[in-house]
Design a protein around this motif. Structure first.
Motif, PDB file in Angstrom:
ATOM      1  N   ILE A   8      24.603  -7.772 -12.095  1.00  7.16           N
ATOM      2  CA  ILE A   8      25.141  -6.575 -11.457  1.00  7.16           C
ATOM      3  C   ILE A   8      24.457  -5.320 -12.014  1.00  7.16           C
ATOM      4  O   ILE A   8      24.408  -5.095 -13.222  1.00  7.16           O
ATOM      5  CB  ILE A   8      26.656  -6.468 -11.664  1.00  7.16           C
ATOM      6  N   VAL A   9      23.950  -4.522 -11.102  1.00  2.33           N
ATOM      7  CA  VAL A   9      23.390  -3.209 -11.435  1.00  2.33           C
ATOM      8  C   VAL A   9      24.139  -2.177 -10.597  1.00  2.33           C
ATOM      9  O   VAL A   9      24.383  -2.389  -9.410  1.00  2.33           O
ATOM     10  CB  VAL A   9      21.885  -3.133 -11.118  1.00  2.33           C
ATOM     11  N   LYS A  10      24.527  -1.079 -11.228  1.00  2.00           N
ATOM     12  CA  LYS A  10      25.137   0.025 -10.497  1.00  2.00           C
ATOM     13  C   LYS A  10      24.422   1.299 -10.885  1.00  2.00           C
ATOM     14  O   LYS A  10      24.313   1.642 -12.069  1.00  2.00           O
ATOM     15  CB  LYS A  10      26.629   0.151 -10.799  1.00  2.00           C
ATOM     16  N   THR A  11      23.935   2.005  -9.846  1.00  4.42           N
ATOM     17  CA  THR A  11      23.168   3.226 -10.068  1.00  4.42           C
ATOM     18  C   THR A  11      23.864   4.414  -9.430  1.00  4.42           C
ATOM     19  O   THR A  11      24.283   4.349  -8.274  1.00  4.42           O
ATOM     20  CB  THR A  11      21.757   3.087  -9.468  1.00  4.42           C
ATOM     21  N   TYR A  12      24.023   5.485 -10.203  1.00  3.10           N
ATOM     22  CA  TYR A  12      24.542   6.754  -9.703  1.00  3.10           C
ATOM     23  C   TYR A  12      23.492   7.827  -9.962  1.00  3.10           C
ATOM     24  O   TYR A  12      23.049   7.999 -11.098  1.00  3.10           O
ATOM     25  CB  TYR A  12      25.842   7.152 -10.408  1.00  3.10           C
ATOM     26  N   ALA A  50      35.637  -5.467  -5.512  1.00  3.57           N
ATOM     27  CA  ALA A  50      35.060  -5.003  -4.246  1.00  3.57           C
ATOM     28  C   ALA A  50      35.606  -3.653  -3.792  1.00  3.57           C
ATOM     29  O   ALA A  50      35.614  -3.354  -2.603  1.00  3.57           O
ATOM     30  CB  ALA A  50      35.259  -6.041  -3.135  1.00  3.57           C
ATOM     31  N   GLN A  51      36.017  -2.831  -4.732  1.00  3.22           N
ATOM     32  CA  GLN A  51      36.392  -1.461  -4.398  1.00  3.22           C
ATOM     33  C   GLN A  51      35.185  -0.538  -4.475  1.00  3.22           C
ATOM     34  O   GLN A  51      35.251   0.623  -4.066  1.00  3.22           O
ATOM     35  CB  GLN A  51      37.506  -0.969  -5.339  1.00  3.22           C
ATOM     36  N   ASN A  52      34.084  -1.079  -4.994  1.00  3.44           N
ATOM     37  CA  ASN A  52      32.872  -0.297  -5.200  1.00  3.44           C
ATOM     38  C   ASN A  52      31.693  -1.250  -5.026  1.00  3.44           C
ATOM     39  O   ASN A  52      31.673  -2.313  -5.653  1.00  3.44           O
ATOM     40  CB  ASN A  52      32.903   0.284  -6.624  1.00  3.44           C
ATOM     41  N   PRO A  53      30.741  -0.937  -4.177  1.00  3.71           N
ATOM     42  CA  PRO A  53      29.618  -1.856  -3.985  1.00  3.71           C
ATOM     43  C   PRO A  53      28.627  -1.796  -5.143  1.00  3.71           C
ATOM     44  O   PRO A  53      28.360  -0.727  -5.697  1.00  3.71           O
ATOM     45  CB  PRO A  53      28.967  -1.354  -2.692  1.00  3.71           C
ATOM     46  N   LEU A  61      33.878 -15.506  -5.798  1.00  3.91           N
ATOM     47  CA  LEU A  61      35.116 -16.146  -6.230  1.00  3.91           C
ATOM     48  C   LEU A  61      35.110 -17.558  -5.677  1.00  3.91           C
ATOM     49  O   LEU A  61      35.102 -17.751  -4.457  1.00  3.91           O
ATOM     50  CB  LEU A  61      36.334 -15.371  -5.725  1.00  3.91           C
ATOM     51  N   ASP A  62      35.071 -18.520  -6.579  1.00  4.74           N
ATOM     52  CA  ASP A  62      35.001 -19.928  -6.177  1.00  4.74           C
ATOM     53  C   ASP A  62      33.818 -20.160  -5.235  1.00  4.74           C
ATOM     54  O   ASP A  62      33.911 -20.929  -4.264  1.00  4.74           O
ATOM     55  CB  ASP A  62      36.306 -20.346  -5.501  1.00  4.74           C
ATOM     56  N   GLY A  63      32.723 -19.452  -5.503  1.00  5.38           N
ATOM     57  CA  GLY A  63      31.498 -19.633  -4.735  1.00  5.38           C
ATOM     58  C   GLY A  63      31.369 -18.761  -3.502  1.00  5.38           C
ATOM     59  O   GLY A  63      30.279 -18.686  -2.908  1.00  5.38           O
ATOM     60  N   ASP A  64      32.452 -18.091  -3.089  1.00  4.99           N
ATOM     61  CA  ASP A  64      32.416 -17.238  -1.901  1.00  4.99           C
ATOM     62  C   ASP A  64      32.201 -15.778  -2.283  1.00  4.99           C
ATOM     63  O   ASP A  64      32.804 -15.289  -3.253  1.00  4.99           O
ATOM     64  CB  ASP A  64      33.721 -17.349  -1.112  1.00  4.99           C
ATOM     65  N   GLN A  65      31.370 -15.084  -1.536  1.00  5.74           N
ATOM     66  CA  GLN A  65      31.158 -13.669  -1.783  1.00  5.74           C
ATOM     67  C   GLN A  65      32.485 -12.910  -1.678  1.00  5.74           C
ATOM     68  O   GLN A  65      33.293 -13.184  -0.784  1.00  5.74           O
ATOM     69  CB  GLN A  65      30.166 -13.096  -0.779  1.00  5.74           C
ATOM     70  N   VAL A  66      32.687 -11.948  -2.556  1.00  2.60           N
ATOM     71  CA  VAL A  66      33.920 -11.165  -2.568  1.00  2.60           C
ATOM     72  C   VAL A  66      33.846  -9.982  -1.608  1.00  2.60           C
ATOM     73  O   VAL A  66      34.828  -9.632  -0.946  1.00  2.60           O
ATOM     74  CB  VAL A  66      34.230 -10.679  -4.007  1.00  2.60           C
ATOM     75  N   TRP A  67      32.674  -9.375  -1.516  1.00  3.41           N
ATOM     76  CA  TRP A  67      32.522  -8.159  -0.715  1.00  3.41           C
ATOM     77  C   TRP A  67      32.867  -8.429   0.754  1.00  3.41           C
ATOM     78  O   TRP A  67      32.323  -9.333   1.371  1.00  3.41           O
ATOM     79  CB  TRP A  67      31.102  -7.615  -0.842  1.00  3.41           C
TER      80      TRP A  67
END
Length: 292
Positions: A8-12, A50-53, A61-67
């Motif tokens: 995970i990378v988050k850039t502002y 998933a409140q923030n991309p 979650l259990d292999g499924d994308q959360v977004w």
């Protein structure tokens, strides 16, 4: 059913707040997420829920994308500090309205527990959020977290503004819910010592990177504080991982993290003492050396 984030990378504004964070949260544990202000704790929790991309990376979650996956999101609750000032948009909302709206997001919402907690916290459900003090707003977030029954529940500074009695009450409720449900909780807090006995595993986030994930007790047991005359301390800790040196005149104190099979040379004239979770954290993330 594990919750996993990968690189995970988050850039502002061109600056990375999170740097290639990879983390695996297992079911049925209480994690402590600790770090200094600005370390990226709230940002990480908001991405996991998933409140923030994320700028880069994935959360599953259990292999499924959360977004944008309602099925996965119904199993994750991120209860964070409420901002109920006049400009926030929720200031005029009554507590009971806020809880009613929150309940619509979680299919297993526990109305009976909600009523119990509202009574326990002596909460006025008709009171507007904008009229509540910080402690009462924290209680609202605690009610949401516990009543959501979400298998993965994150609490960001849940005891902010609470007095010592209310904080003890919260941790008792947390353990009660954990014992009865087996849910996974991640608690982010700056009041480390009070939470230490509750946290099974600790995640240390430092400058946007995962510095350490470990069993809390094993991590604390691996650290000791060594003090004495400078030359004696230096000789006693030769070859060991040393942090947070404190020098006062001719005396010196250091925190040492021992790997399996290692030990301090106690034949030297030094004092060796156990350390708390808070002191171990400060040793890893605080100033490396102080002199007086």
């Amino acid at each position: 059913m594990s919750l996993h984030c990968e690189n995970i990378v988050k850039t502002y504004s061109g600056k990375n707040v999170l740097h290639d964070v990879t983390l695996d949260l297992q079911p049925g544990k209480i994690y402590g997420l600790i770090g200094r202000n600005g370390a990226g704790k709230t940002t990480l929790l908001s991405i996991l829920s998933a409140q923030n991309p994320a700028t880069k990376g994935s959360v599953t979650l259990d292999g499924d994308q959360v977004w944008e996956n309602r099925k996965s999101l119904s199993k994750i609750c991120f209860s964070r500090e409420l901002n109920a000032n006049a400009e926030s948009g929720i200031a005029a909302m009554k507590a009971k309205e806020y809880l009613r709206i929150a309940s619509t997001y979680y299919e297993d919402w526990d109305k009976t527990l909600e009523e119990r907690l509202v009574k326990l916290f002596d909460m006025n459900p008709k009171k507007k959020l904008g009229k509540m003090n910080k402690g009462m707003l924290s209680m609202i977030t605690i009610v949401v977290a516990l009543c959501s029954k979400a298998p993965y529940t994150f609490l960001d500074e849940p005891v902010a503004g609470l007095d010592v009695v209310a904080r003890e009450q919260f941790y008792k409720l947390l353990l009660e819910e954990y014992s009865s449900s087996g849910r996974t909780f991640v608690v982010s807090t700056h009041i480390i010592e009070e939470a230490a006995d509750v946290l099974e595993e600790v995640i240390i986030l430092h400058e946007g990177k995962i510095l350490l994930t470990a069993d809390t007790q094993a991590f604390v047991d691996s650290a000791v504080h060594v003090s004495g005359k400078i030359e004696e301390v230096d000789a006693a800790v030769t070859g060991l991982e040393v942090h947070h040196t404190e020098t006062v005149g001719r005396s010196k104190g250091v925190t040492v993290f021992l790997k399996p099979g290692q030990k301090v040379d106690e034949s030297r004239d030094v004092s060796v003492q156990p350390v708390s979770l808070q002191r171990a954290f400060v040793a890893l993330c605080g100033e490396e050396e102080t002199r007086q």
